[in-house]
Scaffold this motif. Structure first.
Motif, PDB file in Angstrom:
ATOM      1  N   ALA A 200      -5.728   5.104   3.083  1.00 46.64           N
ATOM      2  CA  ALA A 200      -4.686   4.080   2.962  1.00 46.64           C
ATOM      3  C   ALA A 200      -4.368   3.459   4.316  1.00 46.64           C
ATOM      4  CB  ALA A 200      -3.426   4.692   2.346  1.00 46.64           C
TER       5      ALA A 200
ATOM      6  N   ILE B 215       0.853  -1.188   0.000  1.00 45.38           N
ATOM      7  CA  ILE B 215       0.000   0.000   0.000  1.00 45.38           C
ATOM      8  C   ILE B 215       0.885   1.233   0.000  1.00 45.38           C
ATOM      9  CG2 ILE B 215      -1.785   1.276   1.248  1.00 45.38           C
ATOM     10  CD1 ILE B 215      -2.497  -1.445   2.604  1.00 45.38           C
TER      11      ILE B 215
ATOM     12  N   TYR C  22      -1.614  -1.427  -4.159  1.00 45.17           N
ATOM     13  CA  TYR C  22      -2.571  -0.317  -4.094  1.00 45.17           C
ATOM     14  C   TYR C  22      -1.791   0.997  -4.043  1.00 45.17           C
ATOM     15  CZ  TYR C  22      -6.081  -3.784  -2.575  1.00 45.17           C
ATOM     16  OH  TYR C  22      -6.931  -4.865  -2.480  1.00 45.17           O
TER      17      TYR C  22
END
Length: 551
Positions: free
Chosen positions: A31, A8, A287
């Protein structure tokens, strides 16, 4: 979340000023919430970020303040990291684009792209300020957007329409230092053949079903309109040096190197933990969290550079994109006093209040989100305090006073009890599904609905007067444990405090969140109030401070 390993990243904050609430809403908070949820689900998570140290805005600010740019960005790197930490945004690794690792990776990418015939050099006409005696890249020039005609735009792109262009394309340009009109001079720059990868980009966008449909559709429209090759050279001294003797004195455009820092930072984190960096990068689900103002760079430049290296470093599955934060219906502006600094806010209010409110009001789309002081007060007081906090405190206080801090033994379960237990078992599944899909606002609504059901169950069962109060408190104690788990990604400080009160280890396991785990006889600690109401006087004071112009 199909893979065990999750990477992430969040868009990198420029190392040229303090973080404000607008920075938090689209990228760092969503996040962090997702990273906490993934860990609670048992995933191996690498959550990384860095400061963006290069570019003309930073060079301008350091020049203005009379300091060395490397010292300037070092200060903001440490300051930003501290502000993130104090907001409970916990990165596994926090780096900088000026790091040795990112410099080396950037230069490696350039050399490989050059080998793959995706880099060429060309003479360009560039703006030059005769008064200041320097070329004027990017933010040294302001003017009118050549596409939507918005005025006062920097010459590397338009904040209004999102298009990217060069400083020679900007209309009615002026030097940002002396405000005079620049002249045109020639310079040799390196270009990335973005246009050559148009078909590859369109195919990747079309086939990736994880990307938000509305975002990728207008990026595809940009591709169909025709992509221009990308000037990746800047005639300044502050940046990653171009690794060619003939380009001595030139550096890369900041958008060439900054998103590579997602990779370099993650690889460094894996290396420090004795793992195989490149292997894990390519085996993980990735991500990249961003705001809508940098869609062009992340949906075109970022994938094109990785495609140009034959996917040596895999592309992301997800690029969660959200809108901007506005304040009391107006765009953030420090000069006009329409502004709330992150440090200012968390020095006056619990960080959990900020996290809860922003997650509560921010949808998973590109619409702008309005921070309203009155609405903030209402949602904290009516939801966190009066619903979630109220149920938790009533349950634990009752166990403290009536059962000597020990969870009572249940009796025979009624249909109402059994139905409520099903609610407890179901809520982590429902909430988790929304979190998996990055819909934090909808997840919070489900938590609130569950909390309201908890209060209703407690009130209807009236354990202070009924014969089955033992059963009620036994079930309610386990509902409190479940609440503590499902609120933990959003408000971690309160969740940790709650776990201490119910005397359980702070090991968040989402997969067991709905289980009835607290057994009769388990001793809890003294109940304490988790959330305090926000008084109207404090809100009125904050509202009165808005619009006070600053220099």
């Amino acid at each position: 979340m199909e893979k065990d390993s999750i990477i992430i990243t969040s868009a990198l904050p420029y190392a040229n000023g303090e973080l404000h609430l607008g920075h938090i809403v689209s990228t760092y908070l969503p996040a962090d919430i997702f990273a906490r949820f993934c860990r609670a689900k048992g995933k191996k998570v690498a959550f990384v970020c860095a400061t963006d140290d290069y570019g003309t805005p930073i060079l301008l600010r350091s020049e203005k303040e009379g300091t060395n740019p490397s010292d300037y960005v070092e200060y903001w790197n440490k300051r930003d990291h501290k502000d993130f930490e104090d907001t409970d945004i916990k990165f596994d690794y926090f780096s900088k684009t000026s790091s040795k690792e990112n410099t080396e990776l950037t230069q490696y990418f350039f050399k490989k792209l050059l080998e793959n015939d995706l880099i060429y050099k060309n003479k360009i006409t560039q703006l030059y300020c005769e008064k200041d005696g320097k070329f004027l890249p990017d933010r040294y020039v302001t003017g009118e957007c050549p596409y939507c005609k918005e005025n006062e735009q920097y010459s590397d792109g338009c904040e209004k329409c999102g298009r990217v262009f060069t400083n020679f394309e900007v209309l009615n340009p002026k030097c940002i230092i002396c405000k005079t009109k620049p002249v045109v001079k020639n310079s040799t720059h390196y270009f990335f053949r973005l246009s050559k990868l148009s078909d590859n980009l369109k195919e990747w966008l079309s086939n990736n079903e994880n990307l938000q449909t509305n975002v990728k559709n207008y990026v595809i429209n940009w591709i169909e309109d025709g992509l221009k090759d990308w000037d990746i050279t800047r005639d300044i001294t502050w940046g990653v040096p171009i690794p060619l003797e003939e380009a001595k004195g030139q550096v890369f455009y900041g958008w060439f190197d900054n998103h590579l820092c997602y990779i370099s930072s993650t690889l460094k984190y894996f290396e420090q933990n004795g793992l195989e960096p490149k292997k894990i990068w390519n085996e993980s689900e990735i991500y990249h969290y961003i705001g809508k103002d940098i869609v062009y760079h992340h949906f075109l430049f970022l994938p094109a550079m990785r495609i140009g290296l034959n996917n040596e470093y895999k592309l992301p599955e997800f690029i969660p994109t959200r809108g901007h934060l506005i304040l009391q219906g107006e765009k953030f502006s420090k000069s006009r006093g329409i502004y709330i600094g992150l440090r200012e806010f968390i020095d006056e209010f619990p960080s959990d209040y900020l996290r809860y409110y922003l997650a509560r009001i921010t949808p998973y789309d590109q619409s702008d989100v309005n921070f309203d002081w009155d609405d903030f007060q209402v949602k904290i007081n009516n939801e966190l305090v009066a619903s979630i906090g109220n149920f938790i405190h009533r349950t634990l206080t009752f166990i403290n006073s009536k059962f000597e801090k020990r969870i009572p033994s249940p009796g025979e379960m009624s249909e109402v009890d059994k139905k409520f237990i099903e609610e407890i078992k179901n809520i982590p599944l429902v909430t988790g599904k929304f979190l998996e899909n990055n819909k934090t606002d909808k997840a919070i609504r489900e938590i609130l609905s569950f909390s309201d059901k908890c209060n209703k169950y407690f009130q209807e069962k009236a354990p202070w007067s009924s014969n089955d109060g033992n059963t009620t408190l036994y079930i309610c104690a386990n509902a409190v444990l479940t609440l503590g788990t499902i609120i933990s990604p959003f408000i971690p400080k309160a969740s940790n405090h709650l776990f201490k009160q119910i005397n359980v280890e702070n090991e968040i396991n989402w997969n067991e969140a709905g289980d009835i785990k607290l057994e009769s006889g388990h001793e809890i600690n003294q109940a304490e109030i988790l959330f305090e109401k926000i008084e109207s006087e404090k809100i009125e004071k904050k509202k009165s401070e808005l619009g006070q112009e600053t220099q």
